[in-house]
Scaffold this active site. Structure first.
Site, PDB file in Angstrom:
ATOM      1  N   CYS A 135     -49.177 -84.594  47.628  1.00 28.16           N
ATOM      2  CA  CYS A 135     -50.351 -85.285  47.079  1.00 28.16           C
ATOM      3  C   CYS A 135     -51.062 -84.457  46.027  1.00 28.16           C
ATOM      4  O   CYS A 135     -51.645 -85.009  45.082  1.00 28.16           O
ATOM      5  CB  CYS A 135     -51.318 -85.641  48.207  1.00 28.16           C
ATOM      6  SG  CYS A 135     -50.637 -86.790  49.433  1.00 28.16           S
ATOM      7  N   CYS A 167     -43.800 -88.615  46.536  1.00 32.03           N
ATOM      8  CA  CYS A 167     -44.361 -89.296  47.708  1.00 32.03           C
ATOM      9  C   CYS A 167     -43.328 -89.280  48.833  1.00 32.03           C
ATOM     10  O   CYS A 167     -42.764 -90.311  49.215  1.00 32.03           O
ATOM     11  CB  CYS A 167     -44.763 -90.725  47.341  1.00 32.03           C
ATOM     12  SG  CYS A 167     -45.886 -91.498  48.523  1.00 32.03           S
ATOM     13  N   LYS A 222     -32.106-106.373  49.892  1.00 34.97           N
ATOM     14  CA  LYS A 222     -32.259-105.343  48.851  1.00 34.97           C
ATOM     15  C   LYS A 222     -30.987-105.212  48.029  1.00 34.97           C
ATOM     16  O   LYS A 222     -31.020-105.155  46.788  1.00 34.97           O
ATOM     17  CB  LYS A 222     -32.613-104.003  49.494  1.00 34.97           C
ATOM     18  CG  LYS A 222     -32.829-102.881  48.474  1.00 34.97           C
ATOM     19  CD  LYS A 222     -32.511-101.512  49.032  1.00 34.97           C
ATOM     20  CE  LYS A 222     -31.023-101.260  49.138  1.00 34.97           C
ATOM     21  NZ  LYS A 222     -30.680 -99.867  49.485  1.00 34.97           N
ATOM     22  N   CYS A 275     -49.739 -85.104  42.643  1.00 32.84           N
ATOM     23  CA  CYS A 275     -49.667 -86.531  42.280  1.00 32.84           C
ATOM     24  C   CYS A 275     -50.868 -86.918  41.426  1.00 32.84           C
ATOM     25  O   CYS A 275     -52.024 -86.597  41.757  1.00 32.84           O
ATOM     26  CB  CYS A 275     -49.624 -87.390  43.543  1.00 32.84           C
ATOM     27  SG  CYS A 275     -49.524 -89.158  43.219  1.00 32.84           S
ATOM     28  N   CYS A 279     -55.264 -92.973  45.445  1.00 25.70           N
ATOM     29  CA  CYS A 279     -54.416 -93.386  46.580  1.00 25.70           C
ATOM     30  C   CYS A 279     -55.230 -93.407  47.865  1.00 25.70           C
ATOM     31  O   CYS A 279     -55.776 -92.365  48.282  1.00 25.70           O
ATOM     32  CB  CYS A 279     -53.228 -92.441  46.718  1.00 25.70           C
ATOM     33  SG  CYS A 279     -52.163 -92.803  48.125  1.00 25.70           S
TER      34      CYS A 279
END
Length: 358
Positions: free
Chosen positions: A343, A336, A237, A346, A352
């Site tokens: 949620c 998230c 990363k 969102c 999702c």
């Protein structure tokens, strides 16, 4: 034959229904080895070859046996279709564009657009305190800036952006260069970077990596992922982010815990993944490198980003592989969440799988 002249016919048979005549040679056994030369094939042999048949010496069949002549079989020709990626404006006859990946997540474009909408304010910690904001843009030469980018990424592992930014401010206040770090004792360096996660190990890794950079790279950082991950304390990363931020090159998708978690919740991987590196490979199998903002058509990148420490979001080809890290990290920091995700707030709650309990 008489006069010392010998005729030799050699046949070679392979495991196919056809036999091939290798060579029919005539030579005089009285001539020395160095002076021998093949004689022309007899007329009956040349005529047989011209007709495409297999030359045979005349021989009467034995009684009670059937004579067989070799049969030549032709293999069926197969048509081969070749797909290639046509350049812009190319509409050649018979041109076939590369097909899309065989698997893509359902509704991933709508999910991505919704995340972009939720992240349009760019007010998450990563937007203000990420690796792009931790180095000194006025530091000279440029390799000092690149070194600071790499150091901030090494500190950021298992550490909140606010803590990483504070450690970088303290280091920069003392003059953050390769030479200054090598001249700083371990105890002082530990005090400066505390309380980043695993700070004792990071002191050791920073000292080792900095010494390598001075000895092998003249104080600069490597310009390839393979060389970056070979440095102590540098993972995939960090390497991909260093390539993007320090060198302006998109080498792959940088996946941390946020990207790993969200990709699995949205089912952006064909199968559930267990580590960020496994998630990176799964995402790179299907996620287009870049998309044209005007027509939404994915195209192969026409070239890397300009080799600078800053990227331009108005670049005509949006780099999806680079965008996805900052986009999902901020989304993971604000919406998230690892525990008790929001949620209800969102835009993807109906799209999702995790929110729908699937």
């Amino acid at each position: 034959m008489g006069n010392g002249v010998t005729f030799l016919t050699i046949y070679v048979c392979i495991r196919e229904p056809t036999c091939f005549l290798v060579e029919g040679l005539l030579w005089d056994s009285a001539i020395s080895e160095d002076d021998r030369a093949p004689a022309p094939c007899p007329a009956w042999m040349s005529a047989g070859l011209a007709r495409g048949g297999f030359p045979q010496t005349p021989k009467a069949p034995r009684e009670g046996r059937k004579s067989y002549s070799p049969v030549k079989r032709r293999r069926k020709a197969r048509r081969l279709s070749v797909a290639y990626e046509a350049s812009e404006g190319e509409e050649g006859e018979g041109a076939e564009r590369l097909q899309a990946p065989s698997w893509q997540p359902q509704d991933w474009r709508r999910q991505l657009d919704n995340i972009r909408t939720m992240r349009s304010g760019k007010d998450a910690p990563v937007d203000q305190l990420g690796a792009e904001h931790c180095f000194d843009p006025s530091a000279s030469p440029k390799q000092v800036q690149r070194y600071q980018v790499l150091l901030s990424l090494m500190l950021s592992s298992q550490t909140k952006d606010q803590v990483t930014a504070g450690a970088m401010q303290r280091l920069r206040a003392r003059g953050l260069t390769v030479d200054s770090i090598l001249q700083t004792d371990d105890s002082t360096l530990g005090t400066l970077i505390y309380p980043v996660g695993f700070w004792r190990s990071k002191v050791k890794y920073i000292k080792q990596t900095t010494a390598i950079l001075q000895q092998r790279y003249g104080g600069d950082i490597p310009a390839s992922v393979a060389e970056l991950v070979a440095l102590p304390g540098v993972g995939p990363k960090m390497a991909h982010l260093a390539m993007a931020v320090a060198w302006g090159t998109v080498s792959g998708i940088a996946v941390d815990t946020h990207v790993h978690r969200i990709a699995n919740r949205l089912r952006w991987t064909k199968e559930a993944t267990r580590s960020p590196e496994e998630t990176r490979r799964a995402l790179e199998e299907w996620l287009p490198r870049c998309a044209h903002p005007q027509d939404g058509v994915e195209r192969a990148p026409s070239g890397g980003l300009p080799p600078s420490l800053h990227t331009d979001d108005s670049h005509p080809h949006r780099e999806l592989w680079r965008e996805i890290n900052g986009l999902l990290v901020g989304f993971g920091q604000q919406t998230c969440l690892p525990v008790h995700p929001r949620c209800q707030a969102c835009l993807n709650r109906a799209l999702c799988p995790a929110a729908r309990g699937l």
